[in-house]
Design a protein around this motif. Structure first.
Motif, PDB file in Angstrom:
ATOM      1  N   LEU A  83       0.841  -1.195   0.000  1.00  0.00           N
ATOM      2  CA  LEU A  83       0.000   0.000   0.000  1.00  0.00           C
ATOM      3  C   LEU A  83       0.877   1.245   0.000  1.00  0.00           C
ATOM      4  O   LEU A  83       2.103   1.167   0.034  1.00  0.00           O
ATOM      5  CB  LEU A  83      -0.917  -0.007   1.237  1.00  0.00           C
ATOM      6  CG  LEU A  83      -1.810  -1.239   1.422  1.00  0.00           C
ATOM      7  CD1 LEU A  83      -2.616  -1.109   2.705  1.00  0.00           C
ATOM      8  CD2 LEU A  83      -2.733  -1.434   0.231  1.00  0.00           C
ATOM      9  N   ASP A  88      -3.095   5.831  -3.537  1.00  0.00           N
ATOM     10  CA  ASP A  88      -3.585   5.709  -2.162  1.00  0.00           C
ATOM     11  C   ASP A  88      -3.636   7.065  -1.477  1.00  0.00           C
ATOM     12  O   ASP A  88      -2.918   8.002  -1.842  1.00  0.00           O
ATOM     13  CB  ASP A  88      -2.694   4.761  -1.363  1.00  0.00           C
ATOM     14  CG  ASP A  88      -2.748   3.342  -1.897  1.00  0.00           C
ATOM     15  OD1 ASP A  88      -3.802   2.958  -2.453  1.00  0.00           O
ATOM     16  OD2 ASP A  88      -1.740   2.612  -1.765  1.00  0.00           O
ATOM     17  N   SER A  89      -4.477   7.150  -0.449  1.00  0.00           N
ATOM     18  CA  SER A  89      -4.660   8.427   0.250  1.00  0.00           C
ATOM     19  C   SER A  89      -3.511   8.750   1.194  1.00  0.00           C
ATOM     20  O   SER A  89      -3.280   9.909   1.530  1.00  0.00           O
ATOM     21  CB  SER A  89      -5.975   8.411   1.033  1.00  0.00           C
ATOM     22  OG  SER A  89      -5.965   7.381   2.017  1.00  0.00           O
ATOM     23  N   ASP A 169     -15.304  -1.699  -3.645  1.00  0.00           N
ATOM     24  CA  ASP A 169     -14.691  -2.370  -4.791  1.00  0.00           C
ATOM     25  C   ASP A 169     -14.214  -3.744  -4.322  1.00  0.00           C
ATOM     26  O   ASP A 169     -13.160  -3.870  -3.693  1.00  0.00           O
ATOM     27  CB  ASP A 169     -13.518  -1.533  -5.325  1.00  0.00           C
ATOM     28  CG  ASP A 169     -12.865  -2.183  -6.547  1.00  0.00           C
ATOM     29  OD1 ASP A 169     -13.301  -3.280  -6.952  1.00  0.00           O
ATOM     30  OD2 ASP A 169     -11.912  -1.582  -7.088  1.00  0.00           O
ATOM     31  N   SER A 172     -10.737  -4.944  -5.157  1.00  0.00           N
ATOM     32  CA  SER A 172      -9.608  -4.285  -4.467  1.00  0.00           C
ATOM     33  C   SER A 172     -10.081  -3.886  -3.076  1.00  0.00           C
ATOM     34  O   SER A 172     -10.270  -2.708  -2.766  1.00  0.00           O
ATOM     35  CB  SER A 172      -9.136  -3.050  -5.248  1.00  0.00           C
ATOM     36  OG  SER A 172      -8.792  -3.394  -6.573  1.00  0.00           O
ATOM     37  N   TRP A 174      -8.727  -3.698  -0.269  1.00  0.00           N
ATOM     38  CA  TRP A 174      -7.869  -2.836   0.544  1.00  0.00           C
ATOM     39  C   TRP A 174      -8.219  -1.361   0.346  1.00  0.00           C
ATOM     40  O   TRP A 174      -7.842  -0.524   1.154  1.00  0.00           O
ATOM     41  CB  TRP A 174      -6.399  -3.092   0.218  1.00  0.00           C
ATOM     42  CG  TRP A 174      -6.072  -2.974  -1.252  1.00  0.00           C
ATOM     43  CD1 TRP A 174      -5.675  -1.845  -1.915  1.00  0.00           C
ATOM     44  CD2 TRP A 174      -6.129  -4.021  -2.229  1.00  0.00           C
ATOM     45  NE1 TRP A 174      -5.471  -2.111  -3.243  1.00  0.00           N
ATOM     46  CE2 TRP A 174      -5.741  -3.448  -3.475  1.00  0.00           C
ATOM     47  CE3 TRP A 174      -6.446  -5.368  -2.187  1.00  0.00           C
ATOM     48  CZ2 TRP A 174      -5.683  -4.178  -4.651  1.00  0.00           C
ATOM     49  CZ3 TRP A 174      -6.391  -6.093  -3.355  1.00  0.00           C
ATOM     50  CH2 TRP A 174      -6.012  -5.512  -4.570  1.00  0.00           C
ATOM     51  N   LYS A 175      -8.977  -1.059  -0.727  1.00  0.00           N
ATOM     52  CA  LYS A 175      -9.435   0.314  -0.920  1.00  0.00           C
ATOM     53  C   LYS A 175     -10.524   0.682   0.086  1.00  0.00           C
ATOM     54  O   LYS A 175     -10.871   1.852   0.225  1.00  0.00           O
ATOM     55  CB  LYS A 175      -9.980   0.502  -2.341  1.00  0.00           C
ATOM     56  CG  LYS A 175      -8.928   0.404  -3.438  1.00  0.00           C
ATOM     57  CD  LYS A 175      -7.967   1.568  -3.378  1.00  0.00           C
ATOM     58  CE  LYS A 175      -6.992   1.553  -4.557  1.00  0.00           C
ATOM     59  NZ  LYS A 175      -6.025   2.681  -4.491  1.00  0.00           N
ATOM     60  N   SER A 176     -11.071  -0.326   0.773  1.00  0.00           N
ATOM     61  CA  SER A 176     -12.103  -0.079   1.780  1.00  0.00           C
ATOM     62  C   SER A 176     -11.562  -0.252   3.194  1.00  0.00           C
ATOM     63  O   SER A 176     -12.341  -0.402   4.144  1.00  0.00           O
ATOM     64  CB  SER A 176     -13.284  -1.037   1.570  1.00  0.00           C
ATOM     65  OG  SER A 176     -13.888  -0.817   0.316  1.00  0.00           O
ATOM     66  N   GLU A 180      -8.343   4.451   4.357  1.00  0.00           N
ATOM     67  CA  GLU A 180      -8.899   5.015   3.129  1.00  0.00           C
ATOM     68  C   GLU A 180     -10.271   5.634   3.395  1.00  0.00           C
ATOM     69  O   GLU A 180     -10.577   6.729   2.936  1.00  0.00           O
ATOM     70  CB  GLU A 180      -9.022   3.931   2.052  1.00  0.00           C
ATOM     71  CG  GLU A 180      -7.701   3.432   1.507  1.00  0.00           C
ATOM     72  CD  GLU A 180      -7.048   4.442   0.562  1.00  0.00           C
ATOM     73  OE1 GLU A 180      -7.696   5.440   0.204  1.00  0.00           O
ATOM     74  OE2 GLU A 180      -5.874   4.211   0.199  1.00  0.00           O
ATOM     75  N   GLN A 184     -11.668  10.038   3.372  1.00  0.00           N
ATOM     76  CA  GLN A 184     -12.634  10.530   2.393  1.00  0.00           C
ATOM     77  C   GLN A 184     -13.453  11.660   2.997  1.00  0.00           C
ATOM     78  O   GLN A 184     -13.584  11.779   4.211  1.00  0.00           O
ATOM     79  CB  GLN A 184     -13.553   9.397   1.938  1.00  0.00           C
ATOM     80  CG  GLN A 184     -12.839   8.286   1.190  1.00  0.00           C
ATOM     81  CD  GLN A 184     -13.812   7.282   0.589  1.00  0.00           C
ATOM     82  OE1 GLN A 184     -14.989   7.561   0.422  1.00  0.00           O
ATOM     83  NE2 GLN A 184     -13.307   6.105   0.248  1.00  0.00           N
TER      84      GLN A 184
END
Length: 267
Positions: A83, A88-89, A169, A172, A174-176, A180, A184
Motif C-alpha cells: 500500500l 492511495d490516500s 470495490d 480491491s 484494501w481500498k475499503s 482510506e 474521504q
C-alpha cells in the motif's frame, strides 16, 4: 480500559479488520475477545465447536501487524498487497503510523460459546468493571436478533456495527480499509450503536417498567407490606379508613390478576 467483544460469524478476516482497528485507535481498547457462538437450535452445521474464533483472531492480528509494520495488507487470497502507492490516500509511512496508533499492549483472546450459555456469558461481561463494546459487524441477522433481545431484557448495551457508506470495490478490498475510508470527505463509514435508536430506547423503558429487576420488585413489595401493616396498626383494624384500604386492595388484586392474563396493548 475498554473491552472489545467481537462476534465471529464469518470466515473472512477482512470483515473484522476495520472494526478492531477503529476501536484500537478511537476507544482506548486494550482487550479484544473474539467470540464464536455455536450450537444454534435447528442448525445442524453449528452444533460442534469449530475453533473459528481462534482462527479468525490469528488472521486479523496478522493483518493488523502487517499494516502497522510494513504498510501492506494480506488480501482474501493470502497475498501481500503493498500500500501507499500513487493512488492511495496515505504514504506507506503514514499507513504504518495510522495502524500503530493504540496497537501496543493489547490483550487478544478467543473463545467458543455455546448458544445456551450466551446470555450468561454476557451477564458476566456486564458485571465486570471494564467498559465494553460488542461488535456484531460480521454477524448474520439470526444472531443479531438475539442480541437486540438481550438489550431489551438483560440490559446489554454498546452493540455496534461498522457500516461502509461508500461503494465497495470487491476486486480491491484494501481500498475499503479504515485509513482510506477515514480520509474521504465525507468520511466513508459509520460506527453505529444499533441499540441507541429511539424505538429501542422506548422499548427498553417499557420493558423496564413492566418487568422491573428482581431486587427492585422485592423492595417495592416490602415497602407496600410495611405500609399496610403501619396503616392497620396506626388506625386499627376496625377503623373506617382501614376497612376502605382493605376493600381497595382487594379490587386492585383482582385487577392485577386480570391484567396478568390479559395484558393491555397500546393499540
Amino acid at each position: 480500559m475498554t473491552h472489545l467483544v467481537v462476534l465471529v460469524d464469518s470466515e473472512r478476516p477482512d470483515a473484522y479488520v476495520n472494526s478492531v482497528a477503529y476501536n484500537l485507535r478511537s476507544r482506548a481498547v486494550k482487550r479484544v475477545s473474539f467470540i464464536h457462538v455455536y450450537g444454534f437450535p435447528d442448525d445442524v452445521n453449528s452444533q460442534v465447536s469449530s475453533d473459528l474464533s481462534s482462527h479468525i483472531m490469528m488472521r486479523v492480528m496478522g493483518r493488523l501487524k502487517m499494516l502497522a509494520t510494513q504498510g501492506s495488507y494480506i488480501d482474501h487470497n493470502e497475498c501481500i498487497v503493498p500500500l501507499g502507492g500513487p493512488g492511495d490516500s496515505l504514504s506507506i509511512e503514514e499507513i504504518k503510523f495510522f495502524y500503530s496508533s493504540g496497537a501496543d499492549n493489547v490483550n487478544y483472546s478467543s473463545e467458543e460459546v455455546h448458544y445456551r450459555d450466551l446470555r450468561n456469558f454476557f451477564r458476566q461481561i456486564r458485571k465486570g468493571k471494564q467498559e465494553y463494546i460488542v461488535d456484531v459487524t460480521a454477524c448474520r441477522k439470526r444472531i443479531i436478533g438475539d442480541f437486540v433481545a438481550m438489550g431489551l431484557v438483560d440490559g446489554l448495551r454498546g452493540l455496534y456495527t461498522f457500516d461502509v457508506t461508500v461503494t465497495i470495490d470487491y476486486g480491491s478490498q484494501w481500498k475499503s480499509l479504515l485509513h482510506e475510508l477515514a480520509n474521504q470527505r465525507p468520511v466513508g463509514f459509520s460506527y453505529i450503536d444499533i441499540l441507541e435508536t429511539s424505538i429501542i430506547r422506548d422499548s427498553v423503558r417499557v420493558v423496564s417498567w413492566r418487568a422491573p429487576r428482581f431486587g427492585l420488585a422485592w423492595i417495592v413489595v416490602a415497602a407496600l407490606v410495611t405500609a399496610g401493616i403501619g396503616i392497620n396498626l396506626g388506625f386499627g383494624l376496625d377503623s373506617l379508613f382501614a376497612k376502605w384500604v382493605n376493600v381497595v386492595a382487594q379490587f386492585v388484586t383482582f385487577s392485577a390478576l386480570l391484567l396478568v392474563f390479559f395484558p393491555p396493548r397500546n393499540r
